[in-house]
Design an enzyme around this catalytic site. Structure first.
Site, PDB file in Angstrom:
ATOM      1  CB  CYS A 163      -0.895   0.002   1.236  1.00  0.00           C
ATOM      2  SG  CYS A 163      -1.970   1.438   1.341  1.00  0.00           S
ATOM      3  CG  LEU A 164       4.545   3.386  -1.857  1.00  0.00           C
ATOM      4  CD1 LEU A 164       4.828   4.014  -0.497  1.00  0.00           C
ATOM      5  CD2 LEU A 164       5.796   2.698  -2.360  1.00  0.00           C
TER       6      LEU A 164
END
Length: 185
Positions: free
Chosen positions: A85-86
């Site tokens: 999750c970036l």
């Protein structure tokens, strides 16, 4: 740049000429693995991860998919799938970025500055917010158990593409071969 395929080729060559070990899957340039070292002066220091990268047809206009193959303890990485999750990769990607940026800037920033308020691993996020020292200790335990340089190096050299694609490597202890090690689309 005359086409996304030329840009993909150029970015991949730039990554290969840098200090990263890159292993191609099949003959195409859309899927490969990169050996990534944890940032210095962090609980991830000394850990080495195998990162799966998939480039979409529209790369560089669409972001690459990134996933950790060996386990990592981090609030913003799904422990079972390795999905990341970036925001920079997933939402704010720009064609100005390239693959070297992913490994020299985005992933180190992710490990150095986790965001527990947007977790993919709720347990890691809760522990980080509740007890940072214990969280750091757990990160180091995972590094020792799952991210030793010799383990990743052996995988990079010994495994064939067929073995990787068939899901024979059960790093995540999952019976679902389709889930283990897949990058987030």
């Amino acid at each position: 740049m005359s086409s996304p395929s030329k840009r993909r080729e150029m970015d991949l060559m730039k990554l290969m000429m840098s200090d990263y070990k890159v292993e191609m899957v099949n003959d195409g340039m859309q899927e490969f693995y990169v050996e990534f070292n944890g940032p210095k002066e962090s609980p991830y220091q000394g850990g080495v991860w195998r990162i799966r990268v998939e480039l979409p047809d529209a790369y560089p206009y669409k972001s690459p998919s990134i996933g950790f193959i060996n386990r990592i303890y981090h609030p913003n990485v799904d422990e079972m799938s390795g999905s990341v999750c970036l925001d920079v990769i997933n939402q704010t990607w720009s064609p100005m970025f390239d693959l070297v940026n992913v490994f020299e800037v985005f992933l180190p920033q992710l490990l150095l500055y986790p965001n527990p308020s947007d977790p993919l691993n709720g347990e890691a996020a809760a522990l980080m917010m509740r007890d940072r020292a214990t969280y750091d200790l757990r990160v180091k335990e995972y590094c020792e158990k799952y991210a030793k340089p010799e383990d990743v190096g052996a995988k990079m050299e010994e495994k064939t593409s067929d073995e990787e694609l068939s899901g024979d490597d059960d790093d995540y202890g999952s019976d679902d071969e389709q889930v283990a090690g897949k990058a987030d689309p």
